[in-house]
Design a protein around this motif. Structure first.
Motif, PDB file in Angstrom:
ATOM      1  N   VAL A  30       0.840  -1.194   0.000  1.00  0.00           N
ATOM      2  CA  VAL A  30       0.000   0.000   0.000  1.00  0.00           C
ATOM      3  C   VAL A  30       0.876   1.246   0.000  1.00  0.00           C
ATOM      4  CG1 VAL A  30      -1.618   1.316   1.430  1.00  0.00           C
ATOM      5  CG2 VAL A  30      -1.921  -1.157   1.126  1.00  0.00           C
ATOM      6  N   LEU A  31       0.421   2.293  -0.700  1.00  0.00           N
ATOM      7  CA  LEU A  31       1.168   3.546  -0.768  1.00  0.00           C
ATOM      8  C   LEU A  31       0.689   4.530   0.300  1.00  0.00           C
ATOM      9  CD1 LEU A  31       1.364   4.082  -4.625  1.00  0.00           C
ATOM     10  CD2 LEU A  31       3.195   3.397  -3.097  1.00  0.00           C
ATOM     11  N   LEU A  32       1.638   5.193   0.945  1.00  0.00           N
ATOM     12  CA  LEU A  32       1.320   6.179   1.970  1.00  0.00           C
ATOM     13  C   LEU A  32       0.555   7.355   1.374  1.00  0.00           C
ATOM     14  CD1 LEU A  32       1.805   6.727   4.990  1.00  0.00           C
ATOM     15  CD2 LEU A  32       3.863   7.978   4.351  1.00  0.00           C
ATOM     16  N   ASP A  34      -1.981   7.366  -0.403  1.00  0.00           N
ATOM     17  CA  ASP A  34      -3.434   7.200  -0.427  1.00  0.00           C
ATOM     18  C   ASP A  34      -3.999   7.879   0.823  1.00  0.00           C
ATOM     19  OD1 ASP A  34      -5.688   4.369  -0.940  1.00  0.00           O
ATOM     20  OD2 ASP A  34      -6.068   6.482  -0.594  1.00  0.00           O
ATOM     21  N   PHE A  35      -4.167   9.197   0.717  1.00  0.00           N
ATOM     22  CA  PHE A  35      -4.517  10.003   1.892  1.00  0.00           C
ATOM     23  C   PHE A  35      -5.901   9.677   2.436  1.00  0.00           C
ATOM     24  CE2 PHE A  35      -7.442  12.833  -0.285  1.00  0.00           C
ATOM     25  CZ  PHE A  35      -7.034  12.749  -1.618  1.00  0.00           C
ATOM     26  N   PHE A  36      -6.817   9.212   1.573  1.00  0.00           N
ATOM     27  CA  PHE A  36      -8.153   8.915   2.075  1.00  0.00           C
ATOM     28  C   PHE A  36      -8.157   7.655   2.944  1.00  0.00           C
ATOM     29  CE2 PHE A  36     -12.495   9.493   2.624  1.00  0.00           C
ATOM     30  CZ  PHE A  36     -13.190   8.326   2.373  1.00  0.00           C
ATOM     31  N   LEU A  37      -7.278   6.695   2.649  1.00  0.00           N
ATOM     32  CA  LEU A  37      -7.123   5.548   3.539  1.00  0.00           C
ATOM     33  C   LEU A  37      -6.715   6.026   4.920  1.00  0.00           C
ATOM     34  CD1 LEU A  37      -6.744   2.486   4.196  1.00  0.00           C
ATOM     35  CD2 LEU A  37      -4.391   2.752   3.392  1.00  0.00           C
ATOM     36  N   GLN A  38      -5.743   6.924   4.989  1.00  0.00           N
ATOM     37  CA  GLN A  38      -5.285   7.440   6.279  1.00  0.00           C
ATOM     38  C   GLN A  38      -6.401   8.201   6.995  1.00  0.00           C
ATOM     39  OE1 GLN A  38      -1.384   9.310   6.365  1.00  0.00           O
ATOM     40  NE2 GLN A  38      -0.988   8.552   4.306  1.00  0.00           N
ATOM     41  N   GLU A  39      -7.101   9.047   6.248  1.00  0.00           N
ATOM     42  CA  GLU A  39      -8.181   9.824   6.864  1.00  0.00           C
ATOM     43  C   GLU A  39      -9.262   8.903   7.418  1.00  0.00           C
ATOM     44  OE1 GLU A  39     -11.838  12.422   5.151  1.00  0.00           O
ATOM     45  OE2 GLU A  39      -9.852  13.288   4.755  1.00  0.00           O
ATOM     46  N   LYS A  40      -9.613   7.888   6.625  1.00  0.00           N
ATOM     47  CA  LYS A  40     -10.690   6.994   7.024  1.00  0.00           C
ATOM     48  C   LYS A  40     -10.326   6.184   8.269  1.00  0.00           C
ATOM     49  CE  LYS A  40     -13.924   3.779   4.784  1.00  0.00           C
ATOM     50  NZ  LYS A  40     -14.161   2.939   3.591  1.00  0.00           N
ATOM     51  N   LEU A  41      -9.118   5.652   8.299  1.00  0.00           N
ATOM     52  CA  LEU A  41      -8.694   4.855   9.444  1.00  0.00           C
ATOM     53  C   LEU A  41      -8.450   5.717  10.678  1.00  0.00           C
ATOM     54  CD1 LEU A  41      -6.251   2.286   7.783  1.00  0.00           C
ATOM     55  CD2 LEU A  41      -8.632   1.947   8.448  1.00  0.00           C
ATOM     56  N   ALA A  42      -7.851   6.897  10.482  1.00  0.00           N
ATOM     57  CA  ALA A  42      -7.586   7.782  11.619  1.00  0.00           C
ATOM     58  C   ALA A  42      -8.892   8.272  12.242  1.00  0.00           C
ATOM     59  CB  ALA A  42      -6.734   8.971  11.171  1.00  0.00           C
ATOM     60  N   GLN A  43      -9.872   8.620  11.390  1.00  0.00           N
ATOM     61  CA  GLN A  43     -11.176   9.045  11.895  1.00  0.00           C
ATOM     62  C   GLN A  43     -11.854   7.906  12.657  1.00  0.00           C
ATOM     63  OE1 GLN A  43     -12.734  11.987  11.788  1.00  0.00           O
ATOM     64  NE2 GLN A  43     -14.576  11.192  12.813  1.00  0.00           N
TER      65      GLN A  43
END
Length: 491
Positions: A30-32, A34-43
């Motif tokens: 997975v690529l870092l 992919d900001f929406f993956l981070q936003e979704k998991l962090a939220q």
């Protein structure tokens, strides 16, 4: 009728891939970016304070891991360095979906997390009592767990949401079938197997890499409850599994598990008939037999539940030299999500808490943050490199390089054979389960699906029945009969 709106990020940017994570090639990491993956998991990690969002109801114990077989040709990890070597460990068992006060005999997967306190750092395997999972991409996880929690209006468990999601995601079938069997209601924690579930990697002294899956086979014998027995226990003793483990250890009836592995070479992974990093599928034992490694024994209940069990923090990112990751999309998402959840739940310095602290020397330049109680590095330098302390990078612990299948960057939502969500559940139902187990599973599915309500009830039932029939005509017919649905349209 409510107006439909396009999905966006929290800042209003349109989301063009809601469920598929951006990777390097179809099976690549997975690529870092992919900001929406981070936003979704962090939220998602910040939706509750301070109880765990998942795995809230649990118990734990200290124990030891003993090496019984030589696997040094696969891994140079010090924990496996010689037969007879013992390593202290901590295990936390849990139910996945329930709140902290829920019953621990609920129909639910069980968490089986192991923390090994090795001389080279803490190594965590954060798994379950099932070898597969409901989904294969971490971007789907918040939505999936929302369906397992309470309805936002009624604040009650919602079978309609559960089955709506599962019926729209047939990749969940394998895990759902296991959950609906009697394996979904194990007799406490001592009588169930455990799995690392994900594929990880081993690296040996020659820098050769292998893919590996971890298994723990109970030496107490597998025991499960029927749905009726489990339901009765929820009222009689909602802490049954907790009490059972505590009493067993206090009576010196120390529970044990045989620690085993499956090994797959990189070449075998490239030519395997399906994606070997798909968390919804197993590696057949006929192709990749279980190899003996050692034994896990639990022999000490913590003196204070909150200090050690509630504040224990596990993460699949906690690895040691000789053990690495794989391109499994769910694993790659958990590498970020777990430490992020722990920092939010118990603070930035959670690894300094006794249950999480490496008992051997650690050296780093992490400083400050809430609840820093370990001296905070004292007067030593807090930057690297520096001219004073002589600390250095140990080159021998560099991980070996290996080729990825592709340099193409995209949101890959389907891989070759990834649409086959039915073969492995079919094998489980028709070849592994006994006639009695099949009937229990059908009965449990009928009971669970009977809770589907509302105007979409029949649509959801019919969609899920189509999946059951594709798994097995006997399974589909049994569920349809139990739900009083005419099966003519399904045959």
């Amino acid at each position: 009728m409510k107006k439909s709106n396009k999905i966006t990020t929290s800042t209003g940017c349109p989301v063009n891939h809601y469920e598929d994570t951006q990777t390097v090639g179809e099976r690549g990491p997975v690529l870092l970016q992919d900001f929406f993956l981070q936003e979704k998991l962090a939220q998602f990690n910040r939706e509750r304070i301070p109880e765990r969002i998942v795995h809230a109801k649990g118990t734990g114990a200290y124990g030891k891991f003993t090496v019984t077989h030589d696997i040094s040709k696969f891994s140079r990890a010090n924990i496996f360095s010689k037969i007879g070597k013992e390593t202290k460990l901590f295990v936390r068992f849990s139910t996945v979906g329930g709140e902290k006060g829920s019953a621990d005999t609920e129909r639910d997967p069980r968490g089986f997390a192991v923390k090994f306190y090795t001389e080279e750092g803490n190594w965590d395997i954060v798994g379950n009592n099932t070898p597969v999972f409901f989904i294969k991409d971490a971007k789907k996880f918040p939505d999936f767990i929302h369906t397992q929690k309470k309805n936002p209006k009624s604040n009650c468990k919602d079978a309609t949401a559960v089955w709506d999601y599962w019926s729209l995601n047939p990749e969940s079938l394998h895990q759902v079938l296991i959950l609906m069997s009697d394996r979904g209601t194990p007799d406490g924690y001592r009588h169930m197997n455990g799995y690392g579930s994900h594929a990880f990697s081993f690296i040996n002294d020659e820098n050769e890499r292998f893919y590996v899956k971890f298994h723990y086979k109970t030496k107490q014998g597998n025991k499960t409850f029927t749905d009726t027995e489990a339901t009765e226990l929820k009222g009689i003793d909602p802490d049954y599994a907790q009490r059972d483990l505590v009493k067993a250890i206090e009576n010196k009836n120390f529970p044990k598990w045989a620690f085993k592995i499956q090994i797959m070479t990189l070449e075998e992974a490239k030519s395997f008939e399906w994606n070997p990093f798909d968390l919804t599928k197993i590696w057949p034992h006929s192709d990749f037999p279980l190899l003996d490694v050692g034994e896990i024994e639990l022999n000490e209940i913590p003196d204070n539940y909150f200090q050690d069990v509630e504040q224990s923090a596990f993460s699949p990112s906690n690895l040691v030299d000789g053990i690495g990751f794989s391109p499994d999309k769910m694993l790659q998402g958990r590498i970020f999500a777990y430490p992020d959840a722990q920092r939010y739940r118990i603070g930035a310095n959670y690894n300094a808490l006794p249950v999480n602290k490496c008992p051997y020397a650690t050296t780093n330049y992490h400083r400050d943050g809430a609840m820093r109680f370990d001296g905070n590095g004292g007067s030593s330098q807090n930057h690297f490199p520096n001219s004073f302390d002589g600390n250095y990078i140990d080159e021998k612990h560099k991980s070996s390089s290996y080729d990825l299948e592709s340099s193409e960057v995209a949101y890959f939502d389907r891989n070759l054979n990834d649409d086959d969500h039915y073969s492995q559940p079919k094998g489980l139902f028709e070849e592994v389960m006994t006639e009695e187990q099949q009937q229990h599973t059908i009965s449990n599915i009928v009971g669970a699906m009977s809770g589907i309500e509302g105007e979409k009830r029949q649509e959801i039932i019919n969609r899920q029945l189509c999946h059951w029939f594709r798994v097995s005509a006997k399974l589909g017919s049994g569920v349809a009969k139990g739900l009083q649905v005419n099966i003519d349209g399904f045959l």
